[in-house]
Design a protein around this motif. Structure first.
Motif, PDB file in Angstrom:
ATOM      1  N   HIS A 187     -21.369  14.909  29.551  1.00  0.00           N
ATOM      2  CA  HIS A 187     -20.502  16.012  29.116  1.00  0.00           C
ATOM      3  C   HIS A 187     -19.549  16.387  28.307  1.00  0.00           C
ATOM      4  CE1 HIS A 187     -20.203  20.869  28.047  1.00  0.00           C
ATOM      5  NE2 HIS A 187     -20.958  20.139  27.223  1.00  0.00           N
ATOM      6  N   PRO A 188     -18.770  16.448  26.813  1.00  0.00           N
ATOM      7  CA  PRO A 188     -17.327  17.080  27.074  1.00  0.00           C
ATOM      8  C   PRO A 188     -16.722  17.552  28.030  1.00  0.00           C
ATOM      9  CG  PRO A 188     -18.645  17.473  25.285  1.00  0.00           C
ATOM     10  CD  PRO A 188     -19.406  16.959  25.883  1.00  0.00           C
ATOM     11  N   ARG A 189     -17.034  18.323  28.869  1.00  0.00           N
ATOM     12  CA  ARG A 189     -15.910  19.017  29.320  1.00  0.00           C
ATOM     13  C   ARG A 189     -16.904  18.561  31.182  1.00  0.00           C
ATOM     14  NH1 ARG A 189     -16.153  21.186  25.013  1.00  0.00           N
ATOM     15  NH2 ARG A 189     -18.096  22.695  25.201  1.00  0.00           N
ATOM     16  N   GLY A 190     -17.633  17.767  31.371  1.00  0.00           N
ATOM     17  CA  GLY A 190     -18.571  17.630  32.595  1.00  0.00           C
ATOM     18  C   GLY A 190     -19.340  18.460  33.270  1.00  0.00           C
ATOM     19  N   VAL A 243     -18.317  11.158  24.726  1.00  0.00           N
ATOM     20  CA  VAL A 243     -17.255  11.396  25.372  1.00  0.00           C
ATOM     21  C   VAL A 243     -16.305  10.268  26.169  1.00  0.00           C
ATOM     22  CG1 VAL A 243     -19.149  13.120  25.346  1.00  0.00           C
ATOM     23  CG2 VAL A 243     -19.128  12.284  27.192  1.00  0.00           C
ATOM     24  N   ASP A 244     -15.363  11.292  26.485  1.00  0.00           N
ATOM     25  CA  ASP A 244     -14.113  10.000  27.262  1.00  0.00           C
ATOM     26  C   ASP A 244     -13.959   8.886  26.618  1.00  0.00           C
ATOM     27  OD1 ASP A 244     -12.365   9.867  29.324  1.00  0.00           O
ATOM     28  OD2 ASP A 244     -13.388   9.722  31.254  1.00  0.00           O
ATOM     29  N   GLY A 245     -14.103   8.451  25.512  1.00  0.00           N
ATOM     30  CA  GLY A 245     -14.161   6.865  25.008  1.00  0.00           C
ATOM     31  C   GLY A 245     -14.971   6.020  25.269  1.00  0.00           C
ATOM     32  N   LEU A 246     -16.424   7.101  25.334  1.00  0.00           N
ATOM     33  CA  LEU A 246     -18.138   6.550  25.682  1.00  0.00           C
ATOM     34  C   LEU A 246     -17.921   6.365  24.334  1.00  0.00           C
ATOM     35  CD1 LEU A 246     -19.029   7.362  28.747  1.00  0.00           C
ATOM     36  CD2 LEU A 246     -18.634   5.680  28.436  1.00  0.00           C
ATOM     37  N   ALA A 264     -29.429  33.024  21.465  1.00  0.00           N
ATOM     38  CA  ALA A 264     -27.447  32.456  21.105  1.00  0.00           C
ATOM     39  C   ALA A 264     -27.597  31.348  20.169  1.00  0.00           C
ATOM     40  CB  ALA A 264     -27.122  31.797  22.401  1.00  0.00           C
ATOM     41  N   PRO A 265     -26.954  30.621  19.359  1.00  0.00           N
ATOM     42  CA  PRO A 265     -26.587  29.659  18.397  1.00  0.00           C
ATOM     43  C   PRO A 265     -26.798  28.257  19.066  1.00  0.00           C
ATOM     44  CG  PRO A 265     -24.414  30.727  17.917  1.00  0.00           C
ATOM     45  CD  PRO A 265     -25.376  31.941  19.104  1.00  0.00           C
ATOM     46  N   TYR A 266     -27.133  27.215  18.079  1.00  0.00           N
ATOM     47  CA  TYR A 266     -26.387  26.197  18.547  1.00  0.00           C
ATOM     48  C   TYR A 266     -25.179  25.946  18.220  1.00  0.00           C
ATOM     49  CZ  TYR A 266     -26.295  21.203  19.096  1.00  0.00           C
ATOM     50  OH  TYR A 266     -25.489  19.551  19.617  1.00  0.00           O
ATOM     51  N   VAL A 267     -24.560  25.173  19.045  1.00  0.00           N
ATOM     52  CA  VAL A 267     -23.281  24.648  18.690  1.00  0.00           C
ATOM     53  C   VAL A 267     -22.816  23.721  19.566  1.00  0.00           C
ATOM     54  CG1 VAL A 267     -20.637  25.599  19.725  1.00  0.00           C
ATOM     55  CG2 VAL A 267     -22.316  27.635  18.614  1.00  0.00           C
ATOM     56  N   ALA A 268     -22.312  22.575  19.713  1.00  0.00           N
ATOM     57  CA  ALA A 268     -22.372  21.152  19.688  1.00  0.00           C
ATOM     58  C   ALA A 268     -21.650  21.410  21.755  1.00  0.00           C
ATOM     59  CB  ALA A 268     -21.376  20.434  19.318  1.00  0.00           C
ATOM     60  N   GLY A 269     -22.174  21.330  22.795  1.00  0.00           N
ATOM     61  CA  GLY A 269     -21.243  21.142  23.930  1.00  0.00           C
ATOM     62  C   GLY A 269     -21.676  22.591  24.242  1.00  0.00           C
ATOM     63  N   PHE A 270     -22.784  23.073  24.040  1.00  0.00           N
ATOM     64  CA  PHE A 270     -22.861  24.713  24.505  1.00  0.00           C
ATOM     65  C   PHE A 270     -24.213  25.501  23.794  1.00  0.00           C
ATOM     66  CE2 PHE A 270     -18.542  25.156  22.643  1.00  0.00           C
ATOM     67  CZ  PHE A 270     -17.172  25.281  23.994  1.00  0.00           C
ATOM     68  N   ARG A 276     -15.736  27.947  26.556  1.00  0.00           N
ATOM     69  CA  ARG A 276     -14.864  27.116  27.699  1.00  0.00           C
ATOM     70  C   ARG A 276     -14.815  27.808  29.283  1.00  0.00           C
ATOM     71  NH1 ARG A 276     -12.375  22.223  24.476  1.00  0.00           N
ATOM     72  NH2 ARG A 276     -13.710  22.661  22.323  1.00  0.00           N
ATOM     73  N   ARG A 277     -14.275  29.152  29.103  1.00  0.00           N
ATOM     74  CA  ARG A 277     -13.614  29.625  30.991  1.00  0.00           C
ATOM     75  C   ARG A 277     -15.073  30.074  31.437  1.00  0.00           C
ATOM     76  NH1 ARG A 277     -10.786  32.744  27.517  1.00  0.00           N
ATOM     77  NH2 ARG A 277     -12.205  34.662  27.219  1.00  0.00           N
ATOM     78  N   GLU A 278     -16.261  30.203  30.760  1.00  0.00           N
ATOM     79  CA  GLU A 278     -17.478  30.458  31.268  1.00  0.00           C
ATOM     80  C   GLU A 278     -17.965  28.905  32.096  1.00  0.00           C
ATOM     81  OE1 GLU A 278     -21.292  33.127  32.996  1.00  0.00           O
ATOM     82  OE2 GLU A 278     -18.592  32.694  32.905  1.00  0.00           O
ATOM     83  N   GLN A 279     -17.725  28.020  30.938  1.00  0.00           N
ATOM     84  CA  GLN A 279     -18.453  26.440  31.534  1.00  0.00           C
ATOM     85  C   GLN A 279     -17.369  26.057  32.603  1.00  0.00           C
ATOM     86  OE1 GLN A 279     -18.544  24.024  27.728  1.00  0.00           O
ATOM     87  NE2 GLN A 279     -20.391  24.173  28.152  1.00  0.00           N
ATOM     88  N   ALA A 280     -16.219  26.022  32.557  1.00  0.00           N
ATOM     89  CA  ALA A 280     -15.191  25.695  33.883  1.00  0.00           C
ATOM     90  C   ALA A 280     -15.031  26.624  34.761  1.00  0.00           C
ATOM     91  CB  ALA A 280     -13.467  26.164  32.873  1.00  0.00           C
ATOM     92  N   ARG A 281     -14.961  27.956  34.443  1.00  0.00           N
ATOM     93  CA  ARG A 281     -16.074  28.679  36.541  1.00  0.00           C
ATOM     94  C   ARG A 281     -16.914  28.196  36.846  1.00  0.00           C
ATOM     95  NH1 ARG A 281     -18.970  32.958  37.750  1.00  0.00           N
ATOM     96  NH2 ARG A 281     -19.636  33.170  36.135  1.00  0.00           N
ATOM     97  N   LEU A 282     -17.864  28.353  35.774  1.00  0.00           N
ATOM     98  CA  LEU A 282     -19.169  27.217  36.767  1.00  0.00           C
ATOM     99  C   LEU A 282     -18.997  26.545  37.063  1.00  0.00           C
ATOM    100  CD1 LEU A 282     -22.010  29.041  33.831  1.00  0.00           C
ATOM    101  CD2 LEU A 282     -21.802  29.604  36.872  1.00  0.00           C
ATOM    102  N   LYS A 283     -18.872  25.252  36.320  1.00  0.00           N
ATOM    103  CA  LYS A 283     -18.650  23.714  37.235  1.00  0.00           C
ATOM    104  C   LYS A 283     -18.064  23.950  38.509  1.00  0.00           C
ATOM    105  CE  LYS A 283     -16.780  19.590  35.498  1.00  0.00           C
ATOM    106  NZ  LYS A 283     -15.903  19.183  36.719  1.00  0.00           N
ATOM    107  N   GLY A 284     -16.659  24.578  38.553  1.00  0.00           N
ATOM    108  CA  GLY A 284     -16.360  24.878  39.838  1.00  0.00           C
ATOM    109  C   GLY A 284     -17.093  24.940  41.468  1.00  0.00           C
ATOM    110  N   SER A 285     -18.362  25.353  40.888  1.00  0.00           N
ATOM    111  CA  SER A 285     -19.720  25.299  41.629  1.00  0.00           C
ATOM    112  C   SER A 285     -20.672  23.660  42.052  1.00  0.00           C
ATOM    113  CB  SER A 285     -20.814  26.900  41.710  1.00  0.00           C
ATOM    114  OG  SER A 285     -19.771  27.354  41.556  1.00  0.00           O
ATOM    115  N   VAL A 286     -20.382  22.818  40.869  1.00  0.00           N
ATOM    116  CA  VAL A 286     -20.977  21.839  40.707  1.00  0.00           C
ATOM    117  C   VAL A 286     -21.110  20.857  42.523  1.00  0.00           C
ATOM    118  CG1 VAL A 286     -21.950  19.276  40.079  1.00  0.00           C
ATOM    119  CG2 VAL A 286     -21.341  21.818  38.597  1.00  0.00           C
ATOM    120  N   VAL A 287     -22.128  20.553  43.057  1.00  0.00           N
ATOM    121  CA  VAL A 287     -21.971  19.842  44.139  1.00  0.00           C
ATOM    122  C   VAL A 287     -22.133  18.423  43.857  1.00  0.00           C
ATOM    123  CG1 VAL A 287     -22.776  19.338  46.270  1.00  0.00           C
ATOM    124  CG2 VAL A 287     -22.253  21.815  45.485  1.00  0.00           C
TER     125      VAL A 287
END
Length: 232
Positions: free
Chosen positions: A115-118, A143-146, A72-78, A1-12
């Protein structure tokens, strides 16, 4: 989750290329598609496939299929942590061996901001390759009520012609993607979301421009080649 959040900061989430601003995409010459096909009964190996198609003719200019180890194993959302590293390697090989064929945009069979964490696979691949990326999913991620409830099905039925859309607005009020009827002869829509360096409007126009049938051509071309490689 931390890695996703860190990389998400670079999304344009906006257009960064000149060709994206042109209604006919003049200047766009190469569109890429990626796919991973797994060996039945073997979750540790897969065929990673990258194709590059000409635009607007949608003819295959480049293909790279190879057997890869999936660690890596399959984990939903990752899912991206399982698949993106080998796809990044395929893009890097292309950049080294045939730099003139580098795709100007990648279409990914999966989600971007939807995606659950965008931060879905299309965002992950886009940030790590720094290429414009678009997520193209065949099913709605809840996700997000959809949800795929009766109201959603009614909205899908209201899409009568190719090119018609409606936005996917979560309970947060954020538009996470667009539902697109991509092909007149198919009532099943596509769920398009921003990956990286592209606006949602441009992503939808591009997906439609790449469709001969329901799915934009780079994705089935990558899929066909990876399955054929495994079959052989």
């Amino acid at each position: 989750r931390r890695e996703q959040a860190r990389l998400k900061g670079s999304v344009v989430e906006e257009d960064t290329e000149e060709w994206q601003k042109d209604p006919h995409f003049s200047g766009l010459q190469r569109v890429g598609g990626v796919d991973l096909s797994y060996i039945k009964g073997d979750e540790s190996r897969a065929c990673a496939s990258l194709v590059v198609l000409s635009f607007p003719a949608l003819e295959v200019l480049y293909q790279d299929c190879r057997l890869v180890a999936v660690t890596a194993p399959y984990v939903a959302g990752f899912l991206a942590f399982r698949e993106v590293p080998v796809l990044v390697e395929a893009v890097q090989r292309l950049q080294q061996e045939e730099p003139q064929l580098q795709p100007q945009v990648l279409l990914v069979d999966g989600n971007g901001l939807l995606h659950p964490r965008g931060f879905g696979t299309a965002c992950h691949l886009g940030v790590l390759t720094d290429l414009p990326c678009v997520g193209v999913a065949k099913n709605l991620l809840h996700v997000d009520g959809l949800v795929r409830d009766e109201l959603h099905r009614e909205q899908v039925r209201s899409l009568q012609r190719s090119g018609e859309t409606f936005p996917l607005t979560g309970t947060s009020g954020k538009v996470l993607g667009m539902v697109l009827r991509s092909y007149n002869n198919s009532s099943k829509p596509l769920y398009v979301s921003v990956g990286h360096r592209v606006s949602l409007g441009t992503a939808v126009r591009l997906v439609r421009a790449c469709c001969r049938f329901r799915i934009p051509e780079p994705i089935p071309q990558a899929d066909i080649r990876s399955r054929e490689y495994l079959r052989k």
